[in-house]
Enzyme design. Structure first.
Site, PDB file in Angstrom:
ATOM      1  N   SER A 119     -32.227  27.527  15.329  1.00  0.00           N
ATOM      2  CA  SER A 119     -31.969  26.164  14.851  1.00  0.00           C
ATOM      3  C   SER A 119     -33.022  25.174  15.378  1.00  0.00           C
ATOM      4  CB  SER A 119     -30.562  25.766  15.320  1.00  0.00           C
ATOM      5  OG  SER A 119     -30.465  24.391  15.565  1.00  0.00           O
TER       6      SER A 119
HETATM    7  N1  LIG Z   1     -29.003  15.967  12.399  1.00  0.00           N
HETATM    8  C1  LIG Z   1     -28.455  17.123  13.061  1.00  0.00           C
HETATM    9  C2  LIG Z   1     -28.642  18.352  12.190  1.00  0.00           C
HETATM   10  C3  LIG Z   1     -28.048  19.564  12.811  1.00  0.00           C
HETATM   11  C4  LIG Z   1     -27.947  20.722  11.843  1.00  0.00           C
HETATM   12  O1  LIG Z   1     -27.901  20.539  10.619  1.00  0.00           O
HETATM   13  N2  LIG Z   1     -27.902  21.927  12.407  1.00  0.00           N
HETATM   14  C5  LIG Z   1     -27.745  23.100  11.575  1.00  0.00           C
HETATM   15  C6  LIG Z   1     -28.460  24.293  12.187  1.00  0.00           C
HETATM   16  S1  LIG Z   1     -30.174  24.055  12.233  1.00  0.00           S
HETATM   17  C7  LIG Z   1     -26.257  23.449  11.505  1.00  0.00           C
HETATM   18  O2  LIG Z   1     -25.568  23.333  12.476  1.00  0.00           O
HETATM   19  N3  LIG Z   1     -25.802  23.865  10.333  1.00  0.00           N
HETATM   20  C8  LIG Z   1     -24.467  24.268  10.115  1.00  0.00           C
HETATM   21  C9  LIG Z   1     -23.695  23.317   9.249  1.00  0.00           C
HETATM   22  O3  LIG Z   1     -24.188  22.228   8.936  1.00  0.00           O
HETATM   23  O4  LIG Z   1     -22.572  23.664   8.880  1.00  0.00           O
HETATM   24  C10 LIG Z   1     -29.141  17.308  14.415  1.00  0.00           C
HETATM   25  O5  LIG Z   1     -30.274  16.872  14.557  1.00  0.00           O
HETATM   26  O6  LIG Z   1     -28.516  17.861  15.330  1.00  0.00           O
END
Ligand SMILES: N[C@@H](CCC(=O)N[C@@H](CS)C(=O)NCC(=O)O)C(=O)O
Length: 223
Positions: free
Chosen positions: A12
């Site tokens: 991630s």
């Molecule tokens: N704006 C957030 C984005 C976080 C994000 O989208 N992380 C992804 C992994 S890279 C995630 O957790 N995806 C799973 C989901 O959205 O259900 C940050 O910077 O922490």
């Protein structure tokens, strides 16, 4: 007092931005890996912590903090007394860092996610030239910010560099960065890669994500 705990994955990009920040300030985190491909972020326990079901998620004592940009700022403010230049106290400098953090959140990472998510999670084969060109538009923006300065917000490394580099290096093979058109972006990537902890904390995970993306796209196309 127990150390802060981080729900994360090395795949991630935003998790890696937090890990880069923690390394830069010498902070030891309790690492709690989450496997997104297995849906570990969608369990009732995790949703209770973070209804947005995203990693990274930080637990520090009674506090739960979500979003990498907010977490990086919080960690420097609370634990990085000697490294305040990573998130400067000066109002104008800080506003500039915040603006670049929003650039990562609203443009860089958002465009990566628009391309990656349907392919990684939903069997899509849409790796269209439009989506790639949309990501590559960001290389022009970064080149502009880096025109007269080594880092995104000036002469000092900040958390905005960590957030942006984690995203850019996770997508720069499918959306290549032309070295002749964007020499400053290349120099910036090289500068960041020279940090002693860079490869272990960001480089390996970024490479792995790019390989998994390509493998998944090929698998979806073969279905
Ligand atoms: N704006 C957030 C984005 C976080 C994000 O989208 N992380 C992804 C992994 S890279 C995630 O957790 N995806 C799973 C989901 O959205 O259900 C940050 O910077 O922490």
């Amino acid at each position: 007092m127990s150390k802060p705990a981080l729900y994360y994955a090395t795949l991630s990009p935003p998790s890696r931005a937090v890990l880069l920040t923690a390394k830069a300030i010498g902070l030891d985190l309790e690492l709690r890996p989450i496997n997104l491909l297995n849906g570990e972020h969608l369990t009732p326990e995790f949703l209770k912590l973070n209804p947005q079901h995203t990693i990274p998620t930080l637990i520090d004592g009674e506090a739960t903090i979500i979003d990498s940009h907010a977490i990086c700022a919080y960690l420097v403010e609370k634990y990085g007394q000697k490294e305040q230049q990573l998130y400067p106290k000066d109002l104008v400098q800080r506003a500039n860092v915040d603006a670049r953090l929003h650039l990562d959140s609203g443009h860089l990472f958002a465009r990566l996610r628009f391309l990656y998510e349907p392919i990684l999670y939903y069997g899509s084969t849409d790796c269209s030239i439009d989506k790639i060109a949309y990501i590559q538009k960001c290389w022009e923006i970064l080149e502009g910010f880096l025109k007269d300065q080594p880092y995104l917000c000036g002469s000092d490394l900040t958390i905005a560099d960590f957030c942006a580099v984690a995203t850019v290096t996770s997508v720069n093979d499918v959306a290549p960065i032309d070295e002749f058109k964007f020499p400053k972006v290349h120099a910036w990537l090289k500068r960041l890669a020279e940090l002693p902890y860079y490869q272990e904390v960001n480089g390996d995970g970024a490479d792995e994500l790019k390989s998994i993306f390509k493998a998944k796209l090929a698998e979806n196309r073969g279905k």
